[in-house]
Scaffold this motif. Structure first.
Motif, mmCIF file in Angstrom:
data_model
loop_
_atom_site.group_PDB
_atom_site.id
_atom_site.type_symbol
_atom_site.label_atom_id
_atom_site.label_comp_id
_atom_site.label_asym_id
_atom_site.label_seq_id
_atom_site.Cartn_x
_atom_site.Cartn_y
_atom_site.Cartn_z
ATOM 1 N N PRO A 133 0.349 1.807 -4.131
ATOM 2 C CA PRO A 133 -0.829 2.663 -3.931
ATOM 3 C C PRO A 133 -1.638 2.348 -2.675
ATOM 4 N N SER A 134 -1.177 1.407 -1.851
ATOM 5 C CA SER A 134 -2.022 0.949 -0.737
ATOM 6 C C SER A 134 -1.216 0.761 0.540
ATOM 7 N N THR A 135 -1.953 0.699 1.654
ATOM 8 C CA THR A 135 -1.339 0.415 2.959
ATOM 9 C C THR A 135 -1.061 -1.067 3.129
ATOM 10 N N LEU A 136 -1.974 -1.887 2.633
ATOM 11 C CA LEU A 136 -1.835 -3.341 2.709
ATOM 12 C C LEU A 136 -1.540 -3.916 1.332
ATOM 13 N N LEU A 137 -0.919 -5.088 1.330
ATOM 14 C CA LEU A 137 -0.899 -5.941 0.153
ATOM 15 C C LEU A 137 -1.715 -7.177 0.514
ATOM 16 N N THR A 138 -2.771 -7.409 -0.237
ATOM 17 C CA THR A 138 -3.743 -8.444 0.112
ATOM 18 C C THR A 138 -3.822 -9.449 -1.028
ATOM 19 N N SER A 176 -3.648 -13.557 2.198
ATOM 20 C CA SER A 176 -2.420 -13.112 2.855
ATOM 21 C C SER A 176 -2.494 -11.604 3.008
ATOM 22 N N VAL A 177 -2.409 -11.143 4.246
ATOM 23 C CA VAL A 177 -2.389 -9.711 4.520
ATOM 24 C C VAL A 177 -0.973 -9.342 4.951
#
Length: 268
Positions: free
Chosen positions: A64-69, A92-93
């Motif tokens: 659901p997102s552009t990043l995994l953070t 962690s990006v």
């Protein structure tokens, strides 16, 4: 099956990887106490699209997102949230982008404010293990040579290596052959071939190597709640040697860091 790329395709993959590198550099200026990972996610999506690329994670496997953070004890695959980052956190990006039909996939673990010395050392050793692994990605070697180098450096310094999550081949798909574990035995596994492209990404824990998944179906955390670090580069095998497609230069420029760690892996 390993899918080697020709030099033209590798050049296109470098463009994709650099979209991600520049995105991480932009985010480096924004990561501070009080900022939410939701805010970082929106900034990243806008920035990637402005570079003529599209987010590589958004919608992939229903992401659901552009990043995994992934914050503190989160290892990888953390979904952005509305919870503000706090002084002393690490995050962690992990970011992906598609340009020219190829994926870039690249990650950096950032310090948020004043981080504990033991956590700083975890980050340093994890990043060192990344480059030791990259050095073994050369003609004549095998997957196990990369994993062995990463595992040895991490374990020699008292840390543990996540086993269930691995690096991977990269190209027109986010995940191609071969899998690239961060542990292994020298001389074992698939043999490297000219033109192959991979994402090498150590995931190293301060405590136990055991992990678990949260109820969101994405976020992976350490079983003991201790911090985990994650760094990732995209690498091509060119003229028998590892050549970086991604770079931390933009992150270092934003943070005022001087480093020559990438010099031996740059395009000549």
């Amino acid at each position: 099956m390993i899918i080697p790329k020709n030099k033209e395709e590798i050049a296109l993959m470098r463009e994709s990887a650099l979209v991600v590198s520049k995105t991480l550099g932009m985010l480096a200026k924004e990561i501070k106490p009080g900022v939410t990972t939701n805010q970082l996610d929106k900034l990243a999506e806008d920035f990637i699209r402005a570079q003529g690329a599209i987010p590589g994670f958004l919608g992939l496997y229903d992401c659901p997102s552009t990043l995994l953070t992934s914050v503190n004890e989160a290892v990888v695959h953390g979904l952005p949230t509305a919870t503000p980052l706090e002084d002393g956190d690490i995050v962690s990006v992990d970011c992906g982008a598609i340009k020219n039909g190829f994926y870039g996939d690249h990650a950096y673990t950032f310090e948020v404010g004043d981080v504990a010395p033991e956590t700083k050392k975890l980050l340093d050793i994890t990043k060192e293990s990344l480059y030791l692994g990259i050095r073994e990605f050369k003609l004549g070697n095998r997957v196990g040579d990369v994993g062995f180098a990463i595992q040895k450096h991490a374990e020699d310094n008292g840390y543990t290596v996540v086993r269930e999550l691995v690096g991977h081949g990269l190209g027109k798909k986010m995940h191609e052959d071969p899998e690239m574990p961060n542990y292994g035995r020298r001389g074992r596994g698939k043999k490297f071939v000219e033109g192959m492209t991979v994402a090498i990404e150590p995931m190293i824990n301060l405590g136990t190597r055991r992990i678990k998944q949260l109820k969101d179906g994405w976020t992976i955390v350490t079983a003991d709640g201790k911090p985990s670090a994650h760094f990732e580069h995209d690498v091509a095998l060119v003229d028998g040697k590892p050549q970086l497609l991604s770079t931390f230069d933009y992150v270092y420029e934003a943070l005022g860091i001087t480093s020559n760690e990438e010099d031996e892996f740059r395009k000549k």
